[in-house]
Design a protein around this motif. Structure first.
Motif, PDB file in Angstrom:
ATOM      1  N   ASN A   1       0.810  -1.150  -0.179  1.00 13.98           N
ATOM      2  CA  ASN A   1      -0.186  -0.061  -0.085  1.00 13.98           C
ATOM      3  C   ASN A   1       0.981   1.290  -0.028  1.00 13.98           C
ATOM      4  O   ASN A   1       0.550   2.220  -0.574  1.00 13.98           O
ATOM      5  N   PHE A   2       1.719   1.383   0.698  1.00 14.30           N
ATOM      6  CA  PHE A   2       2.691   2.509   0.908  1.00 14.30           C
ATOM      7  C   PHE A   2       3.540   2.450  -0.521  1.00 14.30           C
ATOM      8  O   PHE A   2       3.585   3.873  -0.968  1.00 14.30           O
ATOM      9  N   ALA A   3       3.892   1.623  -1.142  1.00 16.43           N
ATOM     10  CA  ALA A   3       4.587   1.579  -2.361  1.00 16.43           C
ATOM     11  C   ALA A   3       3.634   2.105  -3.428  1.00 16.43           C
ATOM     12  O   ALA A   3       4.129   2.823  -4.195  1.00 16.43           O
ATOM     13  N   ARG A   4       2.549   1.591  -3.445  1.00 15.28           N
ATOM     14  CA  ARG A   4       1.555   2.174  -4.279  1.00 15.28           C
ATOM     15  C   ARG A   4       1.074   3.577  -4.135  1.00 15.28           C
ATOM     16  O   ARG A   4       1.097   4.615  -5.209  1.00 15.28           O
ATOM     17  N   SER A   5       1.334   4.120  -2.832  1.00 13.07           N
ATOM     18  CA  SER A   5       1.033   5.606  -2.720  1.00 13.07           C
ATOM     19  C   SER A   5       2.019   6.369  -3.309  1.00 13.07           C
ATOM     20  O   SER A   5       1.814   7.473  -3.649  1.00 13.07           O
ATOM     21  N   LEU A   6       3.320   5.873  -3.364  1.00 14.65           N
ATOM     22  CA  LEU A   6       4.555   6.412  -3.916  1.00 14.65           C
ATOM     23  C   LEU A   6       4.725   6.172  -5.269  1.00 14.65           C
ATOM     24  O   LEU A   6       4.658   7.357  -5.901  1.00 14.65           O
ATOM     25  N   ALA A   7       4.371   5.161  -5.922  1.00 15.55           N
ATOM     26  CA  ALA A   7       4.611   4.950  -7.346  1.00 15.55           C
ATOM     27  C   ALA A   7       3.395   5.202  -8.139  1.00 15.55           C
ATOM     28  O   ALA A   7       3.656   5.458  -9.552  1.00 15.55           O
ATOM     29  N   ARG A   8       2.323   5.045  -7.473  1.00 14.13           N
ATOM     30  CA  ARG A   8       1.006   4.988  -8.205  1.00 14.13           C
ATOM     31  C   ARG A   8       0.743   4.201  -9.237  1.00 14.13           C
ATOM     32  O   ARG A   8      -0.011   4.310 -10.195  1.00 14.13           O
ATOM     33  N   ASN A   9       1.299   3.109  -9.318  1.00 15.95           N
ATOM     34  CA  ASN A   9       1.482   2.034 -10.207  1.00 15.95           C
ATOM     35  C   ASN A   9       1.549   0.620  -9.600  1.00 15.95           C
ATOM     36  O   ASN A   9       2.698   0.463  -9.061  1.00 15.95           O
ATOM     37  N   PRO A  10       0.604  -0.190  -9.731  1.00 10.29           N
ATOM     38  CA  PRO A  10       0.653  -1.508  -8.868  1.00 10.29           C
ATOM     39  C   PRO A  10       1.855  -2.178  -9.503  1.00 10.29           C
ATOM     40  O   PRO A  10       2.329  -2.818  -8.374  1.00 10.29           O
ATOM     41  N   ALA A  11       1.929  -2.489 -10.596  1.00 13.18           N
ATOM     42  CA  ALA A  11       3.200  -3.273 -11.111  1.00 13.18           C
ATOM     43  C   ALA A  11       4.496  -2.761 -10.423  1.00 13.18           C
ATOM     44  O   ALA A  11       5.357  -3.527  -9.930  1.00 13.18           O
ATOM     45  N   ARG A  12       4.589  -1.284 -10.777  1.00 11.87           N
ATOM     46  CA  ARG A  12       6.022  -0.802  -9.970  1.00 11.87           C
ATOM     47  C   ARG A  12       6.089  -0.778  -8.594  1.00 11.87           C
ATOM     48  O   ARG A  12       7.162  -1.053  -8.259  1.00 11.87           O
ATOM     49  N   ALA A  13       4.756  -0.551  -7.914  1.00 16.01           N
ATOM     50  CA  ALA A  13       4.835  -0.646  -6.560  1.00 16.01           C
ATOM     51  C   ALA A  13       5.233  -2.126  -5.942  1.00 16.01           C
ATOM     52  O   ALA A  13       6.092  -2.286  -4.983  1.00 16.01           O
ATOM     53  N   ASP A  14       4.836  -3.106  -6.793  1.00 15.14           N
ATOM     54  CA  ASP A  14       5.352  -4.495  -6.379  1.00 15.14           C
ATOM     55  C   ASP A  14       6.731  -4.794  -6.727  1.00 15.14           C
ATOM     56  O   ASP A  14       7.288  -5.603  -5.783  1.00 15.14           O
ATOM     57  N   ASP A  15       7.312  -4.192  -7.842  1.00 16.90           N
ATOM     58  CA  ASP A  15       8.696  -4.256  -8.060  1.00 16.90           C
ATOM     59  C   ASP A  15       9.710  -3.411  -6.986  1.00 16.90           C
ATOM     60  O   ASP A  15      10.601  -3.987  -6.315  1.00 16.90           O
ATOM     61  N   LEU A  16       8.946  -2.239  -6.188  1.00 14.10           N
ATOM     62  CA  LEU A  16       9.692  -1.851  -5.206  1.00 14.10           C
ATOM     63  C   LEU A  16       9.470  -2.676  -4.076  1.00 14.10           C
ATOM     64  O   LEU A  16      10.657  -2.528  -3.176  1.00 14.10           O
ATOM     65  N   VAL A  17       8.385  -3.172  -3.700  1.00 22.20           N
ATOM     66  CA  VAL A  17       8.340  -3.984  -2.499  1.00 22.20           C
ATOM     67  C   VAL A  17       9.357  -5.383  -2.465  1.00 22.20           C
ATOM     68  O   VAL A  17      10.053  -5.836  -1.589  1.00 22.20           O
ATOM     69  N   GLN A  18       9.566  -5.905  -3.863  1.00 22.00           N
ATOM     70  CA  GLN A  18      10.692  -6.754  -3.874  1.00 22.00           C
ATOM     71  C   GLN A  18      11.871  -6.480  -3.794  1.00 22.00           C
ATOM     72  O   GLN A  18      12.776  -6.964  -3.091  1.00 22.00           O
ATOM     73  N   ASP A  19      12.238  -5.261  -4.345  1.00 19.03           N
ATOM     74  CA  ASP A  19      13.611  -4.480  -4.043  1.00 19.03           C
ATOM     75  C   ASP A  19      13.775  -4.464  -2.340  1.00 19.03           C
ATOM     76  O   ASP A  19      14.849  -4.388  -1.943  1.00 19.03           O
ATOM     77  N   CYS A  20      12.679  -3.826  -1.828  1.00 19.32           N
ATOM     78  CA  CYS A  20      12.885  -3.474  -0.393  1.00 19.32           C
ATOM     79  C   CYS A  20      13.126  -4.795   0.474  1.00 19.32           C
ATOM     80  O   CYS A  20      13.845  -4.890   1.275  1.00 19.32           O
ATOM     81  N   ILE A  21      12.422  -6.049   0.118  1.00 19.01           N
ATOM     82  CA  ILE A  21      12.673  -7.200   0.845  1.00 19.01           C
ATOM     83  C   ILE A  21      13.999  -7.607   0.604  1.00 19.01           C
ATOM     84  O   ILE A  21      15.042  -7.990   1.539  1.00 19.01           O
ATOM     85  N   VAL A  22      14.803  -7.650  -0.780  1.00 16.38           N
ATOM     86  CA  VAL A  22      16.018  -7.964  -1.040  1.00 16.38           C
ATOM     87  C   VAL A  22      16.971  -7.205  -0.165  1.00 16.38           C
ATOM     88  O   VAL A  22      17.757  -7.764   0.407  1.00 16.38           O
ATOM     89  N   LYS A  23      16.775  -5.901  -0.175  1.00 20.44           N
ATOM     90  CA  LYS A  23      17.546  -5.142   0.632  1.00 20.44           C
ATOM     91  C   LYS A  23      17.595  -5.241   2.194  1.00 20.44           C
ATOM     92  O   LYS A  23      18.502  -5.240   2.741  1.00 20.44           O
ATOM     93  N   ALA A  24      16.316  -5.330   2.564  1.00 17.13           N
ATOM     94  CA  ALA A  24      16.148  -5.627   4.070  1.00 17.13           C
ATOM     95  C   ALA A  24      16.907  -6.930   4.363  1.00 17.13           C
ATOM     96  O   ALA A  24      17.629  -6.942   5.276  1.00 17.13           O
ATOM     97  N   LEU A  25      16.707  -8.111   3.560  1.00 12.63           N
ATOM     98  CA  LEU A  25      17.390  -9.346   4.019  1.00 12.63           C
ATOM     99  C   LEU A  25      19.141  -9.166   3.884  1.00 12.63           C
ATOM    100  O   LEU A  25      19.772  -9.632   4.700  1.00 12.63           O
ATOM    101  N   ALA A  26      19.381  -8.444   2.950  1.00 12.54           N
ATOM    102  CA  ALA A  26      20.868  -8.104   2.842  1.00 12.54           C
ATOM    103  C   ALA A  26      21.418  -7.332   4.008  1.00 12.54           C
ATOM    104  O   ALA A  26      22.520  -7.447   4.372  1.00 12.54           O
ATOM    105  N   ASN A  27      20.548  -6.511   4.601  1.00 13.54           N
ATOM    106  CA  ASN A  27      21.246  -5.767   5.513  1.00 13.54           C
ATOM    107  C   ASN A  27      20.428  -6.018   6.973  1.00 13.54           C
ATOM    108  O   ASN A  27      20.088  -5.268   7.956  1.00 13.54           O
ATOM    109  N   ILE A  28      19.899  -7.363   7.079  1.00 15.74           N
ATOM    110  CA  ILE A  28      19.162  -7.884   8.113  1.00 15.74           C
ATOM    111  C   ILE A  28      20.006  -7.916   9.464  1.00 15.74           C
ATOM    112  O   ILE A  28      19.562  -7.491  10.779  1.00 15.74           O
ATOM    113  N   HIS A  29      21.396  -7.774   9.305  1.00 15.18           N
ATOM    114  CA  HIS A  29      22.285  -7.918  10.542  1.00 15.18           C
ATOM    115  C   HIS A  29      22.262  -6.483  11.173  1.00 15.18           C
ATOM    116  O   HIS A  29      22.807  -6.065  12.031  1.00 15.18           O
ATOM    117  N   ARG A  30      21.991  -5.302  10.257  1.00 12.24           N
ATOM    118  CA  ARG A  30      21.932  -3.997  10.808  1.00 12.24           C
ATOM    119  C   ARG A  30      20.571  -3.854  11.584  1.00 12.24           C
ATOM    120  O   ARG A  30      20.599  -2.707  12.316  1.00 12.24           O
TER     121      ARG A  30
END
Lengths: 193, 76
Positions: A29-58
């Motif tokens: 929902n937050f990604a959609r409010s930013l990107a205003r495009n569902p497909a793009r928003a889901d890409d953002l969420v995907q990137d976010c998850i990958v980055k979160a996992l890469a930085n989970i130690h932080r």
């Protein structure tokens, strides 16, 4: 598609997946409010998850996962904007111009009209409204996600609500500077949530 | 102080109620759970719509991979 196996393995001391799945609707929902495009928003969420996992130690499990993930998602979006500014930012208002004006029906705004009016709000107001109004973030949390002062978040929420309310009431958007600097110092901010 | 109370050590009005300051407002949520206004209702409705949508296949696959990664990590 990202290859999650390429991210550095880090011991996950808490049930990251469970918490992540619980957060997923908020992130989308937050990604959609930013990107205003569902497909793009889901890409953002995907990137976010990958980055979160890469930085989970932080991530400090004593702190809350929600603002941490929102911050990563928001930073990802803004990095993307910088890379592809013309395509995403809608600086010339092209996206907003494509949106039809919501019809007024006895001063009432139906849900679809609300979505159109919301999409026309400035980015900073959309993100503030979504964090505070839809995701239940406190002003403090929202301010930490957006990297600004609590008063700034209150001001953005207030201005966004005033704009939406103006559409509700069948009036044009209130005049005035819509930027953060447009608010006079000491101007009271109505408590709205 | 109550002027009728001759002994200030003993309150005739009972214990002074103390306010539970809790976390000092740190956990204050701006959410109002009762009678939200139309804008708040619509914002939540937008969220509800997104939450009701199925998770896209790409995201689902990513979550499955996350589960696999966790299983491979004995410390997880």
């Amino acid at each position: 598609m990202h290859d999650i196996a390429q991210t550095p393995a880090a011991p996950v001391a808490f049930d990251f997946k469970r918490d992540l799945v619980a957060m997923l609707p908020h992130l989308r929902n937050f990604a959609r409010s930013l990107a205003r495009n569902p497909a793009r928003a889901d890409d953002l969420v995907q990137d976010c998850i990958v980055k979160a996992l890469a930085n989970i130690h932080r991530f400090d499990p004593e702190t809350r996962l929600r603002p941490w993930l929102f911050t990563i998602l928001r930073n990802t979006f803004y990095s993307d904007i910088r890379k592809r500014r013309r395509e995403v930012e809608d600086v010339d208002g092209a996206y907003a111009a494509r949106l039809s004006d919501p019809p007024r029906q006895n001063g009432k705004l139906d849900f679809e009209d609300f979505k159109v009016a919301f999409a026309k709000l400035p980015l900073e107001q959309r993100e503030a409204l979504t964090l505070v109004g839809a995701s239940g973030c406190s002003y403090i949390e929202a301010a930490s996600v957006c990297g600004c002062a609590v008063g700034t978040i209150k001001s953005r929420v207030n201005r966004g609500r005033r704009r939406l309310q103006a559409v509700f009431d069948g009036n044009d958007a209130p005049e005035g500077d819509d930027s953060d600097s447009g608010r006079q110092s000491g101007e009271p901010v109505a408590r709205v949530w | 102080m109550d002027p009728r109370n001759v002994n200030p050590e003993i309150s005739i009005l009972g214990d002074k109620p103390t306010r539970d300051r809790g976390q000092g407002g740190r956990n204050f949520s701006a959410h109002v759970e009762y009678n939200p206004d139309p804008i708040t209702r619509n914002l939540r409705r937008v969220y509800d719509e997104v939450a009701a949508e199925p998770i896209p296949a790409d995201l689902k696959q990513l979550l499955d991979e996350l589960e696999g990664l966790k299983e491979r990590d004995p410390d997880a």
